[in-house]
Design a protein around this motif. Sequence first.
Motif, PDB file in Angstrom:
ATOM      1  N   HIS A  64       1.950   5.416  -0.674  1.00  8.80           N
ATOM      2  CA  HIS A  64       1.553   4.078  -1.112  1.00  8.80           C
ATOM      3  C   HIS A  64       2.549   3.020  -0.653  1.00  8.80           C
ATOM      4  CE1 HIS A  64      -1.634   5.903  -3.088  1.00  8.80           C
ATOM      5  NE2 HIS A  64      -1.492   5.475  -4.318  1.00  8.80           N
ATOM      6  N   ASP A  67       2.085   2.173   2.744  1.00  7.18           N
ATOM      7  CA  ASP A  67       0.829   1.460   2.918  1.00  7.18           C
ATOM      8  C   ASP A  67       0.951   0.007   2.489  1.00  7.18           C
ATOM      9  OD1 ASP A  67      -0.532   3.560   4.015  1.00  7.18           O
ATOM     10  OD2 ASP A  67      -1.430   4.223   2.138  1.00  7.18           O
ATOM     11  N   PHE A  69       2.262  -1.157  -0.557  1.00  4.83           N
ATOM     12  CA  PHE A  69       2.238  -1.457  -1.990  1.00  4.83           C
ATOM     13  C   PHE A  69       3.655  -1.471  -2.555  1.00  4.83           C
ATOM     14  CE2 PHE A  69      -1.938   0.498  -1.189  1.00  4.83           C
ATOM     15  CZ  PHE A  69      -2.746  -0.493  -1.723  1.00  4.83           C
ATOM     16  N   ASN A  70       3.845  -2.253  -3.611  1.00  9.30           N
ATOM     17  CA  ASN A  70       5.154  -2.293  -4.240  1.00  9.30           C
ATOM     18  C   ASN A  70       5.162  -1.401  -5.478  1.00  9.30           C
ATOM     19  OD1 ASN A  70       4.037  -3.747  -6.483  1.00  9.30           O
ATOM     20  ND2 ASN A  70       4.127  -5.603  -5.260  1.00  9.30           N
ATOM     21  N   GLU A  72       5.293  -2.106  -8.623  1.00  8.52           N
ATOM     22  CA  GLU A  72       4.367  -2.544  -9.673  1.00  8.52           C
ATOM     23  C   GLU A  72       2.945  -2.079  -9.394  1.00  8.52           C
ATOM     24  OE1 GLU A  72       4.117  -6.558 -11.042  1.00  8.52           O
ATOM     25  OE2 GLU A  72       6.292  -6.782 -11.095  1.00  8.52           O
ATOM     26  N   ASP A  73       2.532  -2.204  -8.133  1.00  9.40           N
ATOM     27  CA  ASP A  73       1.182  -1.775  -7.742  1.00  9.40           C
ATOM     28  C   ASP A  73       0.997  -0.297  -8.061  1.00  9.40           C
ATOM     29  OD1 ASP A  73       0.573  -4.275  -6.718  1.00  9.40           O
ATOM     30  OD2 ASP A  73       1.339  -3.760  -4.719  1.00  9.40           O
ATOM     31  N   ILE A  74       1.987   0.488  -7.683  1.00 12.00           N
ATOM     32  CA  ILE A  74       1.898   1.929  -7.887  1.00 12.00           C
ATOM     33  C   ILE A  74       1.889   2.278  -9.370  1.00 12.00           C
ATOM     34  CG2 ILE A  74       3.026   4.130  -7.446  1.00 12.00           C
ATOM     35  CD1 ILE A  74       4.213   2.847  -4.913  1.00 12.00           C
ATOM     36  N   ARG A  75       2.680   1.539 -10.143  1.00 14.18           N
ATOM     37  CA  ARG A  75       2.724   1.780 -11.585  1.00 14.18           C
ATOM     38  C   ARG A  75       1.336   1.509 -12.176  1.00 14.18           C
ATOM     39  NH1 ARG A  75       6.354  -1.924 -13.127  1.00 14.18           N
ATOM     40  NH2 ARG A  75       8.148  -0.602 -12.655  1.00 14.18           N
ATOM     41  N   ALA A  76       0.721   0.418 -11.722  1.00 17.20           N
ATOM     42  CA  ALA A  76      -0.621   0.063 -12.195  1.00 17.20           C
ATOM     43  C   ALA A  76      -1.625   1.133 -11.761  1.00 17.20           C
ATOM     44  CB  ALA A  76      -1.028  -1.292 -11.628  1.00 17.20           C
ATOM     45  N   TYR A  77      -1.433   1.639 -10.558  1.00 17.77           N
ATOM     46  CA  TYR A  77      -2.322   2.666 -10.019  1.00 17.77           C
ATOM     47  C   TYR A  77      -2.274   3.911 -10.904  1.00 17.77           C
ATOM     48  CZ  TYR A  77      -3.794   6.512  -6.991  1.00 17.77           C
ATOM     49  OH  TYR A  77      -4.397   7.631  -6.483  1.00 17.77           O
ATOM     50  N   ASP A  79      -1.306   4.064 -13.985  1.00 21.46           N
ATOM     51  CA  ASP A  79      -1.832   3.741 -15.312  1.00 21.46           C
ATOM     52  C   ASP A  79      -3.351   3.865 -15.323  1.00 21.46           C
ATOM     53  OD1 ASP A  79       0.600   3.358 -16.423  1.00 21.46           O
ATOM     54  OD2 ASP A  79       0.559   1.170 -16.302  1.00 21.46           O
ATOM     55  N   SER A  80      -3.985   3.382 -14.227  1.00 13.75           N
ATOM     56  CA  SER A  80      -5.445   3.454 -14.165  1.00 13.75           C
ATOM     57  C   SER A  80      -5.893   4.911 -14.078  1.00 13.75           C
ATOM     58  CB  SER A  80      -5.956   2.670 -12.958  1.00 13.75           C
ATOM     59  OG  SER A  80      -5.619   3.311 -11.751  1.00 13.75           O
TER      60      SER A  80
END
Length: 114
Positions: A64, A67, A69-70, A72-77, A79-80
């Motif tokens: 990721h 690709d 993403f930072n 935060e993006d990965i953390r959100a990913y 979480d989802s």
Amino acid sequence: MDEIKQRKSQPLLKISIVMELTGLTARQIRYYEDQKLINVYRTKGKQRLYSLNQVDILLIIKQHLSDGFNIEDIRAYFDSQKRQKKAVNDKQARRLLFDEMMNNSPFGSSNQHY
DNA sequence: TTTCTTACA
DNA sequence: TGTAAGTA
């Protein structure tokens, strides 16, 4: 949880092994831990031990990141993903309740829903 | 010798 | 992120 998942969650790998398995530096691995992307097991001597599942997670993080993403993006990913997993569990729970109400065994022949 | 923490570049 | 220092 079945035996295979249990074993893949066993904290057995020291950081030097994880470094080779993921191609990440110890600095990066510890940093992602600080960023709450993974929760690592610690021995009594404060040594970090990783599981096969966590190696997979680290590989996903690495991908990721490359690709674009930072953290935060990965953390959100993740979480989802967690929410999706919970939804699946709820679905299975409803199904089990349904089977119980219909007096059906979860392992019976009426196993063709979904 | 390896890993850990802290801190500076 | 890399790296140095001092430990455990």
